[in-house]
Design a protein around this motif. Structure first.
Motif, PDB file in Angstrom:
ATOM      1  N   GLU A 150       0.837  -1.207   0.000  1.00 38.22           N
ATOM      2  CA  GLU A 150       0.000   0.000   0.000  1.00 38.22           C
ATOM      3  C   GLU A 150       0.873   1.258   0.000  1.00 38.22           C
ATOM      4  N   VAL A 151       2.032   1.179   0.632  1.00 36.72           N
ATOM      5  CA  VAL A 151       2.950   2.331   0.671  1.00 36.72           C
ATOM      6  C   VAL A 151       3.534   2.572  -0.725  1.00 36.72           C
ATOM      7  N   VAL A 152       3.956   1.475  -1.359  1.00 41.74           N
ATOM      8  CA  VAL A 152       4.609   1.597  -2.670  1.00 41.74           C
ATOM      9  C   VAL A 152       3.604   2.052  -3.738  1.00 41.74           C
ATOM     10  N   CYS A 153       2.367   1.553  -3.647  1.00 39.37           N
ATOM     11  CA  CYS A 153       1.347   1.984  -4.620  1.00 39.37           C
ATOM     12  C   CYS A 153       1.081   3.485  -4.480  1.00 39.37           C
ATOM     13  N   ASP A 154       1.258   4.003  -3.280  1.00 35.85           N
ATOM     14  CA  ASP A 154       1.070   5.434  -3.072  1.00 35.85           C
ATOM     15  C   ASP A 154       2.206   6.237  -3.747  1.00 35.85           C
ATOM     16  N   TYR A 155       3.428   5.718  -3.704  1.00 33.89           N
ATOM     17  CA  TYR A 155       4.532   6.391  -4.416  1.00 33.89           C
ATOM     18  C   TYR A 155       4.204   6.467  -5.911  1.00 33.89           C
ATOM     19  N   GLU A 156       3.605   5.364  -6.392  1.00 36.70           N
ATOM     20  CA  GLU A 156       3.325   5.260  -7.826  1.00 36.70           C
ATOM     21  C   GLU A 156       2.361   6.347  -8.313  1.00 36.70           C
ATOM     22  N   LYS A 157       1.601   6.895  -7.383  1.00 36.42           N
ATOM     23  CA  LYS A 157       0.649   7.953  -7.777  1.00 36.42           C
ATOM     24  C   LYS A 157       1.362   9.246  -8.141  1.00 36.42           C
ATOM     25  N   ILE A 158       2.597   9.422  -7.655  1.00 37.59           N
ATOM     26  CA  ILE A 158       3.253  10.713  -7.915  1.00 37.59           C
ATOM     27  C   ILE A 158       4.566  10.601  -8.685  1.00 37.59           C
ATOM     28  N   GLY A 159       5.134   9.389  -8.800  1.00 34.26           N
ATOM     29  CA  GLY A 159       6.405   9.282  -9.521  1.00 34.26           C
ATOM     30  C   GLY A 159       6.565   7.906 -10.142  1.00 34.26           C
ATOM     31  N   HIS A 160       7.499   7.828 -11.083  1.00 39.61           N
ATOM     32  CA  HIS A 160       7.810   6.527 -11.692  1.00 39.61           C
ATOM     33  C   HIS A 160       8.371   5.626 -10.582  1.00 39.61           C
ATOM     34  N   THR A 161       7.780   4.462 -10.406  1.00 38.15           N
ATOM     35  CA  THR A 161       8.159   3.613  -9.270  1.00 38.15           C
ATOM     36  C   THR A 161       8.474   2.207  -9.757  1.00 38.15           C
ATOM     37  N   TYR A 162       9.624   1.693  -9.353  1.00 43.68           N
ATOM     38  CA  TYR A 162       9.928   0.298  -9.703  1.00 43.68           C
ATOM     39  C   TYR A 162      10.469  -0.436  -8.487  1.00 43.68           C
ATOM     40  N   LEU A 163      10.348  -1.766  -8.560  1.00 37.95           N
ATOM     41  CA  LEU A 163      10.855  -2.626  -7.484  1.00 37.95           C
ATOM     42  C   LEU A 163      12.204  -3.191  -7.898  1.00 37.95           C
ATOM     43  N   LYS A 164      13.104  -3.274  -6.931  1.00 39.26           N
ATOM     44  CA  LYS A 164      14.451  -3.815  -7.180  1.00 39.26           C
ATOM     45  C   LYS A 164      14.687  -4.832  -6.061  1.00 39.26           C
ATOM     46  N   LEU A 165      14.537  -6.111  -6.399  1.00 39.52           N
ATOM     47  CA  LEU A 165      14.556  -7.145  -5.363  1.00 39.52           C
ATOM     48  C   LEU A 165      15.895  -7.872  -5.375  1.00 39.52           C
ATOM     49  N   VAL A 166      16.562  -7.890  -4.237  1.00 39.05           N
ATOM     50  CA  VAL A 166      17.899  -8.489  -4.138  1.00 39.05           C
ATOM     51  C   VAL A 166      17.755  -9.983  -3.862  1.00 39.05           C
ATOM     52  N   VAL A 167      18.360 -10.789  -4.742  1.00 41.89           N
ATOM     53  CA  VAL A 167      18.244 -12.243  -4.608  1.00 41.89           C
ATOM     54  C   VAL A 167      19.598 -12.912  -4.861  1.00 41.89           C
ATOM     55  N   ALA A 168      19.712 -14.151  -4.362  1.00 43.04           N
ATOM     56  CA  ALA A 168      20.901 -14.955  -4.655  1.00 43.04           C
ATOM     57  C   ALA A 168      20.497 -16.361  -5.085  1.00 43.04           C
ATOM     58  N   THR A 169      19.474 -16.908  -4.465  1.00 41.02           N
ATOM     59  CA  THR A 169      19.130 -18.321  -4.684  1.00 41.02           C
ATOM     60  C   THR A 169      17.709 -18.456  -5.242  1.00 41.02           C
ATOM     61  N   GLU A 170      17.394 -19.709  -5.634  1.00 41.64           N
ATOM     62  CA  GLU A 170      16.026 -20.008  -6.102  1.00 41.64           C
ATOM     63  C   GLU A 170      15.015 -19.702  -4.995  1.00 41.64           C
ATOM     64  N   GLU A 171      15.419 -19.980  -3.743  1.00 41.63           N
ATOM     65  CA  GLU A 171      14.517 -19.723  -2.607  1.00 41.63           C
ATOM     66  C   GLU A 171      14.193 -18.219  -2.517  1.00 41.63           C
ATOM     67  N   ASP A 172      15.224 -17.396  -2.722  1.00 38.32           N
ATOM     68  CA  ASP A 172      14.990 -15.941  -2.722  1.00 38.32           C
ATOM     69  C   ASP A 172      14.035 -15.557  -3.849  1.00 38.32           C
TER      70      ASP A 172
END
Ligand code: SF4
Length: 285
Positions: free
Chosen positions: A198-220
């Motif tokens: 809900e917080v991130v969707c609110d950012y999207e209302k005013i600016g270009h918003t993307y997710l950057k998810l840090v992963v290493a393994t299949e589990e991540d």
């Protein structure tokens, strides 16, 4: 005049996300609501590496040792290092920015406001900074955030106005971006604290918003896919990047290719961490 506690202020190439390769000024604010001690550790274990750094031995931020596990910017929030981050007025920050910009003024560079968590307590200070006469040529800002902090009503309105073209009253003239590095369980943080669609969707209302998810393994990646589902169910429409874990080259080099392949497999974007191979992720890069 507003003040901000500044952990680092430097000029470099943006190494991650949408603006990868763009010359950028990085303003790293002090303070974070997380510790992310799980990065680079086996599941369920937390890194002690930064705890072993003795603050008494260091008088400068850029002399601190880099860590290969846990948060790679630990000194930007750990209270033991708070004295290395001065409280600076907007004027002092702008003066320093002009010193480090190659032409002594804004041209094609972009401003990255990062942390720590830059949307914690400093929201009310950015207006003063961005209204400074020497900041008027700045056209692009990214907030690098963990996506947990709501924007105050006043700050949201200010940022919306900042994107306006003063001549035509059209929004999108100045580019505002939220680069959201939401923390998956591999960080050691709790899901309910870290995944806040809900917080991130609110950012999207005013600016270009993307997710950057840090992963290493299949589990991540499984965790990433679950989080993506939650964001999308809440209405998130932005791009999604997978980014390899690794603030030091030895860790990064072990998993960057693998993460690129995982991103391809799932039809997601891949974000590098160019600052690691280019500059060894030293402070100030
Ligand atoms: S949210 Fe970012 S700055 Fe804060 S502890 Fe985690 S990795 Fe470090």
């Amino acid at each position: 005049m507003s003040k901000i506690k500044v952990a680092e202020l430097f000029y470099s190439i943006q190494g991650e996300g949408r603006y990868m390769g763009v010359p950028s000024v990085f303003l790293r604010t002090f303070g974070c609501n997380f510790k992310c001690a799980g990065f680079g550790m086996p599941r369920g274990r937390l890194s002690e590496e930064a705890n072993a750094v003795d603050p008494v031995k260091y008088t400068r931020y850029d002399e601190l040792p880099l860590v290969s596990t846990g948060c790679d910017s630990y000194a930007s929030w750990d209270p033991r290092f708070k004295d290395l981050s001065p409280m600076l007025t907007s004027d002092a920050i702008v003066e320093r920015i002009m010193e480090i910009l190659p032409h002594g003024k804004w041209k094609d560079e972009h401003l990255v406001i990062t942390g720590g968590e830059p949307l914690l307590g400093w929201q009310r200070s950015y207006e003063d900074l961005l209204n400074h006469p020497r900041m008027q040529k700045l056209k692009e800002i990214t907030f690098e955030t963990n996506g947990t902090q709501e924007l105050s009503k006043e700050f949201k309105q200010y940022l919306l106005d900042w994107t306006l073209n003063p001549k035509f009253g059209r929004r999108g003239y100045n580019a505002l971006t939220f680069s959201v590095s939401a923390k998956l369980p591999a960080s050691g943080e709790q899901w309910s604290d870290a995944i806040r669609p809900e917080v991130v969707c609110d950012y999207e209302k005013i600016g270009h918003t993307y997710l950057k998810l840090v992963v290493a393994t299949e589990e991540d990646v499984k965790d990433a896919l679950k989080a993506i589902e939650e964001y999308k169910s809440a209405g998130f429409k932005g791009s999604i990047y997978l980014m390899p874990v690794g603030g030091v080259e030895s860790v990064y080099a072990l998993n960057n290719r693998n993460v690129a392949l995982l991103a391809m497999k799932h039809g997601l974007r891949y974000s590098d961490r160019l600052q690691v191979p280019l500059f060894k992720n030293e402070w100030g890069t």
